[in-house]
Design an enzyme around this catalytic site. Structure first.
Site, PDB file in Angstrom:
ATOM      1  N   GLU A 250       0.834  -1.211   0.000  1.00 23.24           N
ATOM      2  CA  GLU A 250       0.000   0.000   0.000  1.00 23.24           C
ATOM      3  C   GLU A 250       0.868   1.261   0.000  1.00 23.24           C
ATOM      4  O   GLU A 250       0.530   2.257  -0.643  1.00 23.24           O
ATOM      5  CB  GLU A 250      -0.924   0.029   1.224  1.00 23.24           C
ATOM      6  CG  GLU A 250      -1.926  -1.116   1.304  1.00 23.24           C
ATOM      7  CD  GLU A 250      -3.022  -1.059   0.247  1.00 23.24           C
ATOM      8  OE1 GLU A 250      -3.069  -0.100  -0.542  1.00 23.24           O
ATOM      9  OE2 GLU A 250      -3.826  -2.013   0.206  1.00 23.24           O
TER      10      GLU A 250
ATOM     11  N   ARG B 160       0.589   3.817  -3.095  1.00 23.83           N
ATOM     12  CA  ARG B 160      -0.097   5.085  -2.766  1.00 23.83           C
ATOM     13  C   ARG B 160       0.899   6.212  -2.512  1.00 23.83           C
ATOM     14  O   ARG B 160       0.884   7.238  -3.191  1.00 23.83           O
ATOM     15  CB  ARG B 160      -0.987   4.905  -1.539  1.00 23.83           C
ATOM     16  CG  ARG B 160      -2.096   3.887  -1.770  1.00 23.83           C
ATOM     17  CD  ARG B 160      -3.046   3.825  -0.590  1.00 23.83           C
ATOM     18  NE  ARG B 160      -3.888   2.638  -0.668  1.00 23.83           N
ATOM     19  CZ  ARG B 160      -5.171   2.608  -0.350  1.00 23.83           C
ATOM     20  NH1 ARG B 160      -5.791   3.665   0.087  1.00 23.83           N
ATOM     21  NH2 ARG B 160      -5.854   1.484  -0.455  1.00 23.83           N
TER      22      ARG B 160
ATOM     23  N   ASP C 244      -4.434  -8.975  -8.801  1.00 25.74           N
ATOM     24  CA  ASP C 244      -4.812  -7.948  -9.776  1.00 25.74           C
ATOM     25  C   ASP C 244      -3.676  -7.109 -10.363  1.00 25.74           C
ATOM     26  O   ASP C 244      -3.329  -7.214 -11.540  1.00 25.74           O
ATOM     27  CB  ASP C 244      -5.912  -7.030  -9.192  1.00 25.74           C
ATOM     28  CG  ASP C 244      -5.638  -6.548  -7.759  1.00 25.74           C
ATOM     29  OD1 ASP C 244      -4.541  -6.798  -7.251  1.00 25.74           O
ATOM     30  OD2 ASP C 244      -6.527  -5.914  -7.164  1.00 25.74           O
TER      31      ASP C 244
ATOM     32  N   GLU D   5     -12.204   0.766 -10.357  1.00 27.66           N
ATOM     33  CA  GLU D   5     -11.805  -0.119 -11.465  1.00 27.66           C
ATOM     34  C   GLU D   5     -12.694  -0.024 -12.705  1.00 27.66           C
ATOM     35  O   GLU D   5     -12.195  -0.011 -13.840  1.00 27.66           O
ATOM     36  CB  GLU D   5     -11.713  -1.579 -10.990  1.00 27.66           C
ATOM     37  CG  GLU D   5     -10.564  -1.857 -10.022  1.00 27.66           C
ATOM     38  CD  GLU D   5     -10.830  -1.410  -8.588  1.00 27.66           C
ATOM     39  OE1 GLU D   5     -12.014  -1.125  -8.264  1.00 27.66           O
ATOM     40  OE2 GLU D   5      -9.872  -1.331  -7.793  1.00 27.66           O
TER      41      GLU D   5
HETATM   42  C1  DMJ Z   1      -6.507   0.538  -5.172  1.00 27.41           C
HETATM   43  O1  DMJ Z   1      -5.856   0.860  -3.997  1.00 27.41           O
HETATM   44  C2  DMJ Z   1      -5.547  -0.035  -6.149  1.00 27.41           C
HETATM   45  O2  DMJ Z   1      -6.090   0.064  -7.416  1.00 27.41           O
HETATM   46  C3  DMJ Z   1      -5.181  -1.468  -5.847  1.00 27.41           C
HETATM   47  O3  DMJ Z   1      -4.369  -2.044  -6.831  1.00 27.41           O
HETATM   48  C4  DMJ Z   1      -6.415  -2.331  -5.660  1.00 27.41           C
HETATM   49  N1  DMJ Z   1      -7.609  -1.613  -5.523  1.00 27.41           N
HETATM   50  C5  DMJ Z   1      -7.665  -0.372  -4.837  1.00 27.41           C
HETATM   51  C6  DMJ Z   1      -8.981   0.327  -5.059  1.00 27.41           C
HETATM   52  O4  DMJ Z   1     -10.057  -0.494  -5.236  1.00 27.41           O
END
Ligand code: DMJ
Length: 609
Positions: free
Chosen positions: A171, A175, A301, A500
């Site tokens: 994260e 971020r 993902d 998304e």
């Molecule tokens: C985001 O923090 C990022 O896109 C992450 O890869 C997965 N999904 C969340 C938001 O849904």
């Protein structure tokens, strides 16, 4: 010159001292000047390689000119006669201002705002994640004052953790570090580079596991690391640092950033997996796969994203990565795409991959698959039938692949159909609901025999039968407000302000030019305004299928709402392509990072072949 000096020196096996060298040179006036200059040039050029690092003040100039239309940030409010899209993009900008102002007035500089209570939520590191995540959106929207104020606060941050505090690596990379890097690339403010470098260095020991895979969390005070609840490294955690650390290596010239990230890629090249079917969990110690689940949802993902995007970010130079993407996307299409029995909704699910049995002697398998280690096998899968909102990034990724890869026509067609069908299903999950907002997870209706729902064989059959009408999965059934007609049940009823679906609509719009994606995005934005807006921000929805005029909300405004959801909406409605897709890649938190080429010096420094 140096060798003749050494040869004449009685201690020819060692470098002469300065005094010895000078006394030898002093007797040969002027003749030694050109050789000395040559020697200095050699030292200057190879010095960093010999020392294993660049000089302390070494900062690369970005090779591609970043001529951003908002340099310096410009924004003109639309006039009354402006077109609809301009007015709509302006409304999204106002939504951003509303949410950031709420955060700024009530929660600044904590992590996130409670949009109902006005309480602060320090659910990350307490480093003010909303500021980092919102930074480049401010720049893109031309919100200069907020941007400058945020940079000041960021400049004072030290990124140390409290005793016993651990920060989540994944994260924080996507971020905080992603936000800093992107805002630096856009604004060129040196404070952002300095802080990105500082943070990058402090998080780097997370890679110090036996295998080189990153730990779940790290204390920047002691460099101690901690595993997550699975005890393994998730595939998304393993790879969602490539864009950030490789770009950081590029702008600082520090080899350790490249090397630690590249080690994870190396493990992927060497892994014993078939056809790019990278499982969701990896043993942090050994670096080997530790389960057999194949997914594009939670746990996996963004790793899929980073295969294609790191190839794009480094100007398509690292072809081995492109091959991983090609294999993985082929396997996704083959094993994870299904359609529902009645509405023919195309969806992507996750599956347990069954261990292939060793080929019998003399047997000739119909289509032998190659593992990355050269063995052959034929995998089969058992789908779960869940369809996650998180997976709605996939249509956008496939569409980006269609636009950038040199795919053969037949594959291009399949990838594009998959992108269109999946994006439409993501849209339907919004359109079907009473609030017009999509649930977090659906449980899709399946055929009695799973394999009858596999999408690819149905497309092949449709082709063989003369391609009449639209391909299966692309026939666009209308919205179904009644549960019975939906072909799925809601498994998780919340809408967590996630980006998304909108992310994919944006990429679909930019790559296909079909304005329907903008219209759908606009409909979703209106639902967000209607149901999620609070007095001081925007709140996640508890149940998207409640009929009351005001759906119940949660006291949460995740930072990705400002980083991603509102940014993609703004870019979707802005006519001008502010972040051109041939010059930038979005990290998984929607932070744009510029495409660049490795220089010859970097190739030597980082050992890039
Ligand atoms: C985001 O923090 C990022 O896109 C992450 O890869 C997965 N999904 C969340 C938001 O849904």
């Amino acid at each position: 010159m140096l060798s003749s000096l050494l040869a004449r020196n009685q201690y020819s096996s060692r470098i002469p001292s300065f005094r010895e060298a000078f006394s030898l040179l002093a007797g040969r006036p002027l003749r030694w000047v050109p050789q000395l200059l040559g020697f200095l040039v050699v030292i200057w050029y190879f010095g960093p390689i010999i020392r294993g690092g660049p000089p302390d003040d070494y900062v690369y100039e970005l090779p591609l000119p970043i001529q951003h239309p908002h340099l310096p940030p410009l924004y003109k409010p639309p006039t009354a006669s402006a077109n609809d899209w301009k007015l709509r993009s302006h409304q999204v900008r106002e939504a951003f201002v509303h949410s950031y102002k709420g955060y700024r007035d009530h929660a600044f500089p904590a992590d996130e705002l409670g949009p109902m209570s006005g309480k602060i939520h320090n659910n990350f590191n307490g480093w003010g994640v909303t500021i980092y995540d919102a930074l480049d959106t401010m720049w893109i929207m031309g919100l200069t004052e907020y941007f400058e104020e945020a940079v000041k606060v960021i400049g004072e941050a030290s990124y140390t953790t409290k005793p016993k505090q651990y920060v989540p690596f994944f994260e924080t990379i996507i971020r905080h570090l992603g936000g800093l890097l992107s805002a630096y690339a856009l604004s060129k403010d040196p404070i952002l580079l300095q802080q990105a470098d500082r943070m990058g260095e402090m998080l780097l020991p997370a890679f110090n596991s036996e295998s080189g895979l990153p730990a779940y969390a790290i204390s920047t005070r002691t460099n101690a690391t901690r595993g997550g609840w699975t005890g393994n490294t998730l595939w998304a955690e393993a790879l969602s640092n490539q864009l950030e650390y490789k770009y950081l290596a590029h702008i600082t010239g520090k080899p350790e950033y490249f090397e630690k990230a590249e080690r994870c890629m190396q493990l992927m090249y060497e892994a014993n997996v078939t056809d790019g079917i990278f499982p969701t969990q990896w043993n942090t110690k050994t670096g080997a796969p530790s389960n057999n689940k194949f997914s594009v949802g939670a746990f996996a993902d963004s790793a899929h994203e980073y295969l294609l995007k790191q190839w794009l970010m480094t100007s398509r130079s690292e072809t081995k990565i492109k091959d991983l993407y090609l294999n993985a996307s082929k396997s996704i299409i083959e094993h994870l795409l299904y359609i529902t029995p009645n509405r023919e909704m195309l969806y992507v699910t996750d599956a347990d991959m069954l261990k292939p049995s060793p080929p019998k002697p003399n047997a000739s398998p119909e289509s032998p698959r190659t593992t990355t280690q050269g063995a052959t096998s034929t995998p089969s899968s058992v789908p779960s039938g869940t369809f996650e909102h998180l997976s709605c990034f996939l249509p956008g990724l496939l569409a980006l692949g269609v636009q950038t890869l040199d795919l053969p026509e037949s594959e291009k067609e399949i990838h594009l159909w998959a992108a269109e069908g999946l994006a439409y299903s993501c849209w339907l999950t919004y359109a079907d609901m009473k609030t017009g907002l999509g649930p977090d997870v659906m449980s899709m209706k399946m055929y009695p025999k799973n394999e009858d729902g596999l999408w690819l064989p149905r497309v092949e059959k449709w082709k063989q039968q003369g391609r009449s009408g639209r391909p299966p999965g692309l026939r666009e059934p209308g919205a179904a407000s009644e549960k019975a007609g939906r072909d799925y049940t809601i498994y998780k009823r919340s809408y967590l302000l996630r980006p998304e679906a909108l992310e994919s609509f944006y990429i679909m719009w930019r790559t296909t030019g079909n304005p329907v994606w903008r219209e759908r995005g606009w409909t979703i934005f209106q639902a967000i305004e209607k149901y999620a807006k609070t007095e001081i921000g925007y709140a996640s929805i508890v149940d998207v299928d409640k009929s009351s005029t005001k759906a119940p909300v949660k006291d949460e405004m995740p930072s990705y709402f400002l980083a991603e959801t509102l940014k993609y909406l703004y870019l979707l409605f802005t006519d001008e392509e502010i972040i051109p897709l041939d010059r930038w890649v979005f990290n998984t938190e929607a932070h744009p990072i510029p495409i660049f080429e490795w220089t010859e010096t970097e190739k030597k420094l980082f050992n890039i072949n």
